[in-house]
Design a protein around this motif. Structure first.
Motif, PDB file in Angstrom:
ATOM      1  N   SER A  85      39.173  42.313  33.521  1.00 10.32           N
ATOM      2  CA  SER A  85      39.184  42.843  34.883  1.00 10.32           C
ATOM      3  C   SER A  85      40.253  42.192  35.748  1.00 10.32           C
ATOM      4  CB  SER A  85      37.814  42.675  35.533  1.00 10.32           C
ATOM      5  OG  SER A  85      37.468  41.297  35.644  1.00 10.32           O
ATOM      6  N   ASN A  86      40.691  40.987  35.400  1.00  4.91           N
ATOM      7  CA  ASN A  86      41.735  40.326  36.186  1.00  4.91           C
ATOM      8  C   ASN A  86      43.069  41.051  36.100  1.00  4.91           C
ATOM      9  OD1 ASN A  86      40.393  37.879  37.252  1.00  4.91           O
ATOM     10  ND2 ASN A  86      40.108  37.413  35.082  1.00  4.91           N
ATOM     11  N   LYS A  87      43.175  41.977  35.152  1.00  2.00           N
ATOM     12  CA  LYS A  87      44.430  42.694  34.970  1.00  2.00           C
ATOM     13  C   LYS A  87      44.483  44.023  35.727  1.00  2.00           C
ATOM     14  CE  LYS A  87      45.237  40.688  30.382  1.00  2.00           C
ATOM     15  NZ  LYS A  87      45.376  40.968  28.929  1.00  2.00           N
ATOM     16  N   ILE A  88      43.406  44.361  36.439  1.00  2.00           N
ATOM     17  CA  ILE A  88      43.416  45.648  37.142  1.00  2.00           C
ATOM     18  C   ILE A  88      44.277  45.603  38.393  1.00  2.00           C
ATOM     19  CG2 ILE A  88      41.132  46.273  36.242  1.00  2.00           C
ATOM     20  CD1 ILE A  88      40.092  45.867  39.154  1.00  2.00           C
ATOM     21  N   SER A  89      44.301  44.450  39.079  1.00  3.33           N
ATOM     22  CA  SER A  89      45.025  44.341  40.339  1.00  3.33           C
ATOM     23  C   SER A  89      45.388  42.892  40.615  1.00  3.33           C
ATOM     24  CB  SER A  89      44.171  44.894  41.494  1.00  3.33           C
ATOM     25  OG  SER A  89      44.778  44.667  42.752  1.00  3.33           O
ATOM     26  N   ARG A  90      46.463  42.698  41.381  1.00  4.08           N
ATOM     27  CA  ARG A  90      46.843  41.363  41.813  1.00  4.08           C
ATOM     28  C   ARG A  90      46.074  40.945  43.060  1.00  4.08           C
ATOM     29  NH1 ARG A  90      51.266  43.733  43.041  1.00  4.08           N
ATOM     30  NH2 ARG A  90      52.316  42.069  44.167  1.00  4.08           N
ATOM     31  N   ASP A  91      45.255  41.852  43.590  1.00  8.23           N
ATOM     32  CA  ASP A  91      44.437  41.572  44.771  1.00  8.23           C
ATOM     33  C   ASP A  91      43.075  41.033  44.316  1.00  8.23           C
ATOM     34  OD1 ASP A  91      42.846  41.562  47.019  1.00  8.23           O
ATOM     35  OD2 ASP A  91      43.532  43.509  47.754  1.00  8.23           O
ATOM     36  N   PRO A  92      42.765  39.736  44.559  1.00 13.38           N
ATOM     37  CA  PRO A  92      41.498  39.151  44.097  1.00 13.38           C
ATOM     38  C   PRO A  92      40.268  39.878  44.634  1.00 13.38           C
ATOM     39  CG  PRO A  92      43.000  37.436  44.845  1.00 13.38           C
ATOM     40  CD  PRO A  92      43.608  38.742  45.249  1.00 13.38           C
ATOM     41  N   GLU A  93      40.370  40.439  45.827  1.00 17.13           N
ATOM     42  CA  GLU A  93      39.229  41.147  46.399  1.00 17.13           C
ATOM     43  C   GLU A  93      38.930  42.419  45.618  1.00 17.13           C
ATOM     44  OE1 GLU A  93      36.020  42.246  48.825  1.00 17.13           O
ATOM     45  OE2 GLU A  93      36.979  40.334  48.354  1.00 17.13           O
ATOM     46  N   GLU A  94      39.962  43.108  45.162  1.00 17.66           N
ATOM     47  CA  GLU A  94      39.751  44.303  44.347  1.00 17.66           C
ATOM     48  C   GLU A  94      39.091  43.942  43.016  1.00 17.66           C
ATOM     49  OE1 GLU A  94      39.965  47.377  45.117  1.00 17.66           O
ATOM     50  OE2 GLU A  94      40.967  47.157  47.049  1.00 17.66           O
ATOM     51  N   VAL A  95      39.497  42.835  42.431  1.00 21.37           N
ATOM     52  CA  VAL A  95      38.883  42.381  41.180  1.00 21.37           C
ATOM     53  C   VAL A  95      37.424  42.020  41.416  1.00 21.37           C
ATOM     54  CG1 VAL A  95      38.938  40.638  39.358  1.00 21.37           C
ATOM     55  CG2 VAL A  95      41.081  41.579  40.250  1.00 21.37           C
ATOM     56  N   ARG A  96      37.145  41.342  42.535  1.00 20.47           N
ATOM     57  CA  ARG A  96      35.760  40.956  42.853  1.00 20.47           C
ATOM     58  C   ARG A  96      34.883  42.195  43.003  1.00 20.47           C
ATOM     59  NH1 ARG A  96      32.176  41.075  46.381  1.00 20.47           N
ATOM     60  NH2 ARG A  96      33.502  42.241  47.849  1.00 20.47           N
ATOM     61  N   LYS A  97      35.369  43.210  43.732  1.00 22.99           N
ATOM     62  CA  LYS A  97      34.587  44.430  43.934  1.00 22.99           C
ATOM     63  C   LYS A  97      34.349  45.154  42.606  1.00 22.99           C
ATOM     64  CE  LYS A  97      37.186  46.326  47.122  1.00 22.99           C
ATOM     65  NZ  LYS A  97      37.661  47.277  48.166  1.00 22.99           N
ATOM     66  N   TYR A  98      35.353  45.169  41.770  1.00 24.40           N
ATOM     67  CA  TYR A  98      35.229  45.803  40.454  1.00 24.40           C
ATOM     68  C   TYR A  98      34.157  45.092  39.624  1.00 24.40           C
ATOM     69  CZ  TYR A  98      36.814  47.497  35.835  1.00 24.40           C
ATOM     70  OH  TYR A  98      36.891  48.049  34.584  1.00 24.40           O
ATOM     71  N   ASP A  99      34.206  43.781  39.601  1.00 26.02           N
ATOM     72  CA  ASP A  99      33.248  42.998  38.808  1.00 26.02           C
ATOM     73  C   ASP A  99      31.821  43.134  39.325  1.00 26.02           C
ATOM     74  OD1 ASP A  99      35.193  42.063  37.070  1.00 26.02           O
ATOM     75  OD2 ASP A  99      35.518  40.188  38.152  1.00 26.02           O
ATOM     76  N   ALA A 100      31.667  43.365  40.617  1.00 23.94           N
ATOM     77  CA  ALA A 100      30.336  43.445  41.221  1.00 23.94           C
ATOM     78  C   ALA A 100      29.771  44.861  41.244  1.00 23.94           C
ATOM     79  CB  ALA A 100      30.384  42.886  42.652  1.00 23.94           C
ATOM     80  N   ASP A 101      30.549  45.837  40.831  1.00 24.61           N
ATOM     81  CA  ASP A 101      30.146  47.239  40.925  1.00 24.61           C
ATOM     82  C   ASP A 101      29.233  47.606  39.749  1.00 24.61           C
ATOM     83  OD1 ASP A 101      29.954  50.000  41.118  1.00 24.61           O
ATOM     84  OD2 ASP A 101      32.061  50.273  41.649  1.00 24.61           O
ATOM     85  N   PRO A 102      27.965  47.950  40.020  1.00 22.26           N
ATOM     86  CA  PRO A 102      27.044  48.284  38.924  1.00 22.26           C
ATOM     87  C   PRO A 102      27.364  49.607  38.241  1.00 22.26           C
ATOM     88  CG  PRO A 102      25.994  48.693  41.045  1.00 22.26           C
ATOM     89  CD  PRO A 102      27.299  48.004  41.339  1.00 22.26           C
ATOM     90  N   LEU A 103      28.178  50.436  38.864  1.00 22.16           N
ATOM     91  CA  LEU A 103      28.550  51.710  38.252  1.00 22.16           C
ATOM     92  C   LEU A 103      29.789  51.603  37.371  1.00 22.16           C
ATOM     93  CD1 LEU A 103      27.902  54.281  41.134  1.00 22.16           C
ATOM     94  CD2 LEU A 103      26.511  53.852  39.098  1.00 22.16           C
ATOM     95  N   VAL A 104      30.402  50.425  37.342  1.00 26.06           N
ATOM     96  CA  VAL A 104      31.513  50.165  36.429  1.00 26.06           C
ATOM     97  C   VAL A 104      30.948  49.635  35.111  1.00 26.06           C
ATOM     98  CG1 VAL A 104      33.505  48.670  35.981  1.00 26.06           C
ATOM     99  CG2 VAL A 104      33.242  49.756  38.210  1.00 26.06           C
ATOM    100  N   TYR A 105      31.503  50.105  34.011  1.00 28.44           N
ATOM    101  CA  TYR A 105      31.106  49.616  32.691  1.00 28.44           C
ATOM    102  C   TYR A 105      31.875  48.331  32.410  1.00 28.44           C
ATOM    103  CZ  TYR A 105      30.583  49.454  27.601  1.00 28.44           C
ATOM    104  OH  TYR A 105      30.317  49.053  26.317  1.00 28.44           O
ATOM    105  N   HIS A 106      31.155  47.227  32.177  1.00 27.58           N
ATOM    106  CA  HIS A 106      31.788  45.910  32.052  1.00 27.58           C
ATOM    107  C   HIS A 106      31.811  45.365  30.614  1.00 27.58           C
ATOM    108  CE1 HIS A 106      32.004  45.514  36.407  1.00 27.58           C
ATOM    109  NE2 HIS A 106      30.732  45.859  36.494  1.00 27.58           N
ATOM    110  N   ASP A 107      31.158  46.031  29.677  1.00 22.47           N
ATOM    111  CA  ASP A 107      31.094  45.531  28.305  1.00 22.47           C
ATOM    112  C   ASP A 107      32.298  46.021  27.492  1.00 22.47           C
ATOM    113  OD1 ASP A 107      28.706  44.213  28.780  1.00 22.47           O
ATOM    114  OD2 ASP A 107      27.481  45.952  28.232  1.00 22.47           O
ATOM    115  N   PRO A 108      32.448  45.514  26.269  1.00 26.49           N
ATOM    116  CA  PRO A 108      33.539  46.005  25.414  1.00 26.49           C
ATOM    117  C   PRO A 108      33.439  47.510  25.142  1.00 26.49           C
ATOM    118  CG  PRO A 108      32.701  43.930  24.572  1.00 26.49           C
ATOM    119  CD  PRO A 108      31.760  44.351  25.662  1.00 26.49           C
TER     120      PRO A 108
END
Length: 292
Positions: A179-202
């Motif tokens: 997920s750190n590769k999605i954006s250079r904006d740390p806040e965007e990465v944080r929101k992505y990681d915290a989003d329950p509708l995003v699939y986070h597994d392999p």
């Protein structure tokens, strides 16, 4: 369809949510943002593991220019997957059928105006494959960091055995996205990681294999791509390969084609610190073709 007035946007618009039953009886979540007087429409296809609501801020900008935005959570993604996202689909051809049915709905719902297609990442690959196979009546195609070639760090062995693994263990989790590769904006990465509708597994093995099949199909047919094309890719994208975009751009037959290469930008261009520049590039390209 029931319309709901959105209170979350500066621009007057109608926002609706509904469901669509596919040809094989899956239920997909659909939503749209529609200005009072649409001048153009767009079907937006999101990327692997994410969902359509992550594009609300982008839709806001488009609606402000009179562009109606229709989108959906794809198979195994977001609100189309219960009880939680799986990022799994068994055959990319089913995904293309979904896109075709929904693009027809877009054109039927607001007829007589230019209709565009937008795809990001996996959605970019799906969109390219869709127009090459279905030849829809579209005013133009926008591909954002499309998945057209495996990333350089994907194991060649994994690619070689992907067909066998996808048959023997289709839901085996084989490749995790950073997920750190999605954006250079740390806040965007944080929101992505915290989003329950995003699939986070392999990524499931079958999904990965189907993505490889899409890439092969696009390479075989790229020379027959004739639509007006806007291609966007960040030079430091490590999730989809910029080389694939370069090759596709060179090979397509489109007379009207534009490629914006953004130095140092990561994968999610409309969520980078420079997102206003990227979105403006998209808007200017669309507006130039809305009346042509």
């Amino acid at each position: 369809m029931d319309f709901l007035i959105s209170r979350n946007y500066k621009v007057t618009m109608k926002h609706f949510e509904t469901k669509y039953t596919t040809h094989d009886n899956l239920v997909l979540y659909l939503q749209a943002w529609i200005p009072d007087q649409p001048k153009a429409s767009m079907l937006l296809v999101h990327g692997l593991g994410e969902h359509s609501s992550r594009y609300a801020h982008f839709a806001d900008k488009l609606v402000g220019e009179g562009i109606a935005v229709f989108t959906f959570d794809g198979r195994g993604h977001g609100k189309s997957s219960n009880p939680k996202p799986t990022a799994y689909f068994a055959n990319y051809q089913d995904y293309l059928k979904d896109i075709d049915a929904l693009f027809l709905k877009v054109k039927t719902y607001i007829p007589g105006i230019p209709a565009f297609l937008f795809g990001h990442s996996m959605g970019g690959g799906m969109t390219a494959a869709y127009v090459l196979e279905y030849r829809p009546e579209a005013k133009g195609v926008i591909l954002s960091a499309p998945a057209l070639q495996p990333a350089d760090d994907v194991s060649q062995l994994l690619i070689a055995v992907s067909s066998l693994v996808s048959k023997l263990a289709p839901k085996l989790k084989v490749l995790k996205l950073d997920s750190n590769k999605i954006s250079r904006d740390p806040e965007e990465v944080r929101k992505y990681d915290a989003d329950p509708l995003v699939y986070h597994d392999p990524v499931p093995a079958r999904t990965g294999y189907e993505l490889l099949r899409i890439m092969d199909a696009i390479k075989e047919k790229a020379a027959s791509f004739h639509y007006p094309l806007l291609l966007l890719h960040g030079s430091d994208d490590q999730l989809t390969n910029p080389k694939g975009s370069e090759i596709f751009f060179r090979n397509v037959a489109s007379k009207d084609k534009t490629f914006h290469r953004y130095p140092e930008l990561f994968h999610e261009l409309i969520n980078e610190p420079e997102k206003e520049l990227v979105i403006n590039d998209i808007l200017e390209w669309i507006k130039a073709r809305m009346s042509s």
